[in-house]
Write a protein that holds these residues in place. Structure first.
Motif, short mmCIF file in Angstrom:
data_model
loop_
_atom_site.label_atom_id
_atom_site.label_comp_id
_atom_site.label_asym_id
_atom_site.label_seq_id
_atom_site.Cartn_x
_atom_site.Cartn_y
_atom_site.Cartn_z
N GLY A 255 -78.85 38.86 -102.24
CA GLY A 255 -79.99 38.19 -101.63
C GLY A 255 -79.76 36.72 -101.42
O GLY A 255 -78.76 36.14 -101.85
N SER A 256 -80.70 36.10 -100.75
CA SER A 256 -80.55 34.69 -100.38
C SER A 256 -80.53 33.77 -101.59
O SER A 256 -79.87 32.74 -101.58
CB SER A 256 -81.65 34.27 -99.41
OG SER A 256 -82.92 34.46 -100.00
N ASP A 257 -81.22 34.13 -102.66
CA ASP A 257 -81.23 33.28 -103.86
C ASP A 257 -79.85 33.17 -104.50
O ASP A 257 -79.49 32.13 -105.03
CB ASP A 257 -82.23 33.80 -104.89
CG ASP A 257 -83.67 33.61 -104.45
OD1 ASP A 257 -83.92 32.82 -103.52
OD2 ASP A 257 -84.54 34.27 -105.04
N GLY A 258 -79.07 34.24 -104.46
CA GLY A 258 -77.76 34.24 -105.09
C GLY A 258 -76.62 33.93 -104.15
O GLY A 258 -75.48 33.76 -104.60
N TYR A 259 -76.91 33.83 -102.86
CA TYR A 259 -75.83 33.68 -101.89
C TYR A 259 -75.05 32.38 -102.07
O TYR A 259 -73.83 32.35 -101.93
CB TYR A 259 -76.36 33.79 -100.46
CG TYR A 259 -75.26 34.01 -99.46
CD1 TYR A 259 -74.54 35.20 -99.43
CD2 TYR A 259 -74.92 33.02 -98.55
CE1 TYR A 259 -73.53 35.40 -98.52
CE2 TYR A 259 -73.90 33.21 -97.63
CZ TYR A 259 -73.21 34.40 -97.62
OH TYR A 259 -72.20 34.59 -96.73
N GLY A 260 -75.72 31.31 -102.41
CA GLY A 260 -75.03 30.04 -102.62
C GLY A 260 -74.02 30.13 -103.76
O GLY A 260 -72.91 29.59 -103.66
N LEU A 261 -74.37 30.85 -104.83
CA LEU A 261 -73.44 31.02 -105.94
C LEU A 261 -72.27 31.89 -105.52
O LEU A 261 -71.11 31.59 -105.86
CB LEU A 261 -74.15 31.63 -107.15
CG LEU A 261 -73.26 31.92 -108.35
CD1 LEU A 261 -72.53 30.66 -108.83
CD2 LEU A 261 -74.07 32.53 -109.48
N VAL A 262 -72.52 32.96 -104.77
CA VAL A 262 -71.43 33.81 -104.29
C VAL A 262 -70.48 32.99 -103.42
O VAL A 262 -69.25 33.09 -103.56
CB VAL A 262 -71.98 35.04 -103.53
CG1 VAL A 262 -70.86 35.81 -102.85
CG2 VAL A 262 -72.76 35.95 -104.48
N MET A 263 -71.02 32.16 -102.54
CA MET A 263 -70.17 31.31 -101.70
C MET A 263 -69.35 30.34 -102.54
O MET A 263 -68.16 30.12 -102.28
CB MET A 263 -71.02 30.56 -100.68
CG MET A 263 -71.52 31.43 -99.56
SD MET A 263 -72.57 30.60 -98.33
CE MET A 263 -71.94 28.97 -98.23
N ALA A 264 -69.96 29.76 -103.56
CA ALA A 264 -69.23 28.82 -104.43
C ALA A 264 -68.12 29.53 -105.19
O ALA A 264 -67.01 29.01 -105.31
CB ALA A 264 -70.20 28.14 -105.39
N LEU A 265 -68.40 30.72 -105.71
CA LEU A 265 -67.37 31.48 -106.42
C LEU A 265 -66.24 31.88 -105.47
O LEU A 265 -65.06 31.81 -105.82
CB LEU A 265 -67.99 32.71 -107.08
CG LEU A 265 -68.87 32.42 -108.29
CD1 LEU A 265 -69.70 33.65 -108.66
CD2 LEU A 265 -68.04 31.95 -109.48
N ASP A 266 -66.60 32.31 -104.26
CA ASP A 266 -65.60 32.69 -103.27
C ASP A 266 -64.68 31.51 -102.96
O ASP A 266 -63.45 31.65 -102.95
CB ASP A 266 -66.30 33.17 -101.99
CG ASP A 266 -65.33 33.62 -100.93
OD1 ASP A 266 -64.69 34.67 -101.12
OD2 ASP A 266 -65.20 32.92 -99.91
N LYS A 267 -65.25 30.35 -102.74
CA LYS A 267 -64.45 29.15 -102.46
C LYS A 267 -63.59 28.79 -103.67
O LYS A 267 -62.41 28.44 -103.52
CB LYS A 267 -65.37 27.98 -102.12
CG LYS A 267 -64.63 26.71 -101.78
CD LYS A 267 -65.58 25.58 -101.42
CE LYS A 267 -64.81 24.31 -101.11
NZ LYS A 267 -65.72 23.20 -100.77
#
Length: 135
Positions: free
Chosen positions: A110-122
């Motif tokens: 979901g949108s709430d966790g997407y920023g964390l997923v992007m940070a982990l991916d990077k």
């Protein structure tokens, strides 16, 4: 948590035994990822710390370790508020060395966790790239 998974692979000009050392040995983890307090061993908890100030960066348990082939961690970081995810490492022989693959699953959806997923991916992208400088 859900089945959101980050998948990455890197090809390294080193044998699986050497790549394994960089995944499991305390003195080598800090060269490409975060320093460890001790070697990563199956069934034991681990804590990886910041190179700058020694603060806890990520932690969990080494759930499975098949030397030179596979390792599985439970894994969390501060923004996960104690929720555990799973990091799996797969090592495969290639003609010139080793293919190291990562699967980081159980990530927020979901949108709430997407920023964390992007940070982990990077983060994983950068850390795996650091392994090209193995010495």
């Amino acid at each position: 948590m859900t089945d959101t998974t980050i998948r990455k692979s890197v090809f390294l000009a080193a044998p699986k035994s050497r790549v394994w050392e960089f995944l499991s040995k305390a003195e080598l983890l800090g060269k490409w990822f975060h320093p460890a307090q001790h070697d990563l061993v199956q069934g034991e908890d681990y804590v990886l710390t910041s190179q700058k100030d020694g603060d806890r960066m990520c932690w969990g348990t080494v759930e499975k370790a098949d030397p030179t082939d596979y390792m599985k961690w439970s894994f969390t970081v501060g923004p996960l508020n104690g929720a555990m995810t799973t990091v799996e490492w797969f090592l495969e022989d290639t003609a010139g060395g080793t293919r190291l693959s990562l699967a980081h699953s159980g990530l927020p959806e979901g949108s709430d966790g997407y920023g964390l997923v992007m940070a982990l991916d990077k983060g994983w992208h950068g850390f795996l790239a650091n392994l090209h400088d193995m010495d």
